[in-house]
Scaffold this active site. Structure first.
Site, PDB file in Angstrom:
ATOM      1  N   ASP A  19       0.856  -1.176   0.000  1.00  0.00           N
ATOM      2  CA  ASP A  19       0.000   0.000   0.000  1.00  0.00           C
ATOM      3  C   ASP A  19       0.903   1.241   0.000  1.00  0.00           C
ATOM      4  O   ASP A  19       2.102   1.148   0.273  1.00  0.00           O
ATOM      5  CB  ASP A  19      -0.902  -0.039   1.233  1.00  0.00           C
ATOM      6  CG  ASP A  19      -1.900   1.097   1.235  1.00  0.00           C
ATOM      7  OD1 ASP A  19      -2.567   1.314   0.208  1.00  0.00           O
ATOM      8  OD2 ASP A  19      -2.016   1.782   2.276  1.00  0.00           O
ATOM      9  N   ASP A  21      -0.059   5.254   0.887  1.00  0.00           N
ATOM     10  CA  ASP A  21      -0.203   6.246   1.947  1.00  0.00           C
ATOM     11  C   ASP A  21      -0.228   5.553   3.302  1.00  0.00           C
ATOM     12  O   ASP A  21      -1.030   4.649   3.545  1.00  0.00           O
ATOM     13  CB  ASP A  21      -1.493   7.040   1.735  1.00  0.00           C
ATOM     14  CG  ASP A  21      -1.518   8.330   2.543  1.00  0.00           C
ATOM     15  OD1 ASP A  21      -0.505   8.654   3.173  1.00  0.00           O
ATOM     16  OD2 ASP A  21      -2.559   9.005   2.543  1.00  0.00           O
TER      17      ASP A  21
END
Length: 337
Positions: A19, A21
């Site tokens: 992932d 952020d």
């Protein structure tokens, strides 16, 4: 988490599906140690993919952003929910079909990659509707989407995240905009993004992963998505999930591993959590026992080992009384994580 890993996770898994952020960057800055962690994973032979629910940005834009933060990336390394949504659309419409886009450039590019033609009006005779977040989506585009969805066309959403982080706080995300069309039409879309399987399937297809490790900072998207797919997950505590959230997580949201950050997660050890001879669960120098008032955590050493012990103690089968949440919060907060 209970079994741990004496070997670095870079040695156990062939691909890291990361992932963005909260894992690699926060705001405009790289998470400390994240660029070095990605470099170490690649040096160990791990394939790295950057997987995002954000459908507004193209792979080129994401790759440029990561590279500017010290994480070298090419567009081929990036997998977006827009791409996963375009794959779903391509399964239900013929090649070259018009698709009404309630979204932005990320969806346009993903559809074109699949040989489909993005349009913005229901009058352009689309054969499906695809919806993804873009900051300039307004009433007129939502209305066009509603016209087409009400007409019965297949409706694919890139993701259903209700909020999106901004520099000023959390703003309405694609899930909130999907609800506008849903309220106007009485229908619900098929979702491609985390925690649904299509985005994970897209990432595996593009990387050729055989033993993927999903890495994220959110329990309800990254970890739940990995659990649905039946693959291992690593939760890092550099994003939205707190140590307390983790201990109190429901079964669908429980990761395989937890670490303070990406560096320690990928290249560090993951000590196992074992039954203590006198009862409870032990990890490192810590012992955690479920007591009538909640949990009792005693010991010294690495706080993360105490968190691991607390997680396993609180994650026992449902026939064991659930510890009091307030006491759990107080005890876990004492670890300073």
């Amino acid at each position: 988490m209970r079994d741990g890993s004496a070997r670095p996770l870079t040695d156990r898994y062939d691909s890291a599906l990361l992932d963005l952020d909260g894992v690699l960057y926060i705001g405009g800055d790289a998470v400390p140690g994240a660029p070095e962690a990605v470099a170490a994973a690649r040096a160990a032979g791990m394939r790295v993919a950057f997987v995002t629910n954000n459908a507004s940005r193209t792979p080129d834009t994401v790759a440029d952003h990561l590279t500017s933060l010290g994480v070298p990336a090419t567009p081929a390394d990036v997998v977006t929910s827009a791409q996963a949504a375009a794959t779903l659309v391509a399964e239900v419409v013929p090649p070259g079909a018009a698709v009404l886009v309630v979204g932005g450039e990320g969806l346009d590019v993903a559809l074109a990659e699949r040989g489909l033609r993005p349009v913005r009006r229901a009058a352009d005779n689309p054969q499906a509707v695809v919806q993804g977040f873009a900051p300039d989506v307004g009433w007129r585009l939502l209305a066009e989407g509603a016209y087409a969805v009400r007409a019965g066309l297949p409706w694919i959403a890139s993701n259903l995240d209700v909020t999106v982080p901004t520099a000023d706080g959390f703003a309405p995300g694609n899930g909130a905009l999907v609800e506008v069309i849903a309220a106007a039409t009485g229908r619900r879309p098929v979702s491609a993004g985390k925690p649904e399987i299509p985005l994970h399937r897209e990432a595996v297809r593009r990387t050729g992963a055989l033993r993927p490790l999903v890495v994220g900072d959110r329990l309800d998207t990254d970890v739940e998505g990995a659990n649905r797919a039946g693959v291992a997950s690593l939760l890092v505590l550099t994003g939205v999930t707190t140590a307390v959230d983790l201990v109190l997580a429901e079964p669908a949201h429980r990761p395989t591993y937890v670490s303070a950050d990406l560096w320690s997660g990928l290249v560090g050890e993951h000590p196992p959590v074992r039954r203590h001879p006198d009862g409870g669960w032990t990890c490192g120098g810590w012992v955690c026992t479920v007591v009538p008032s909640g949990i009792a955590l005693v010991g010294t050493g690495e706080p993360l080992d105490g968190l691991r012990a607390a997680c396993v103690a609180c994650w026992q089968p449902d026939d064991v009384d659930r510890p009091d949440d307030g006491v759990v919060r107080e005890v876990v907060a004492g670890l300073g994580l």
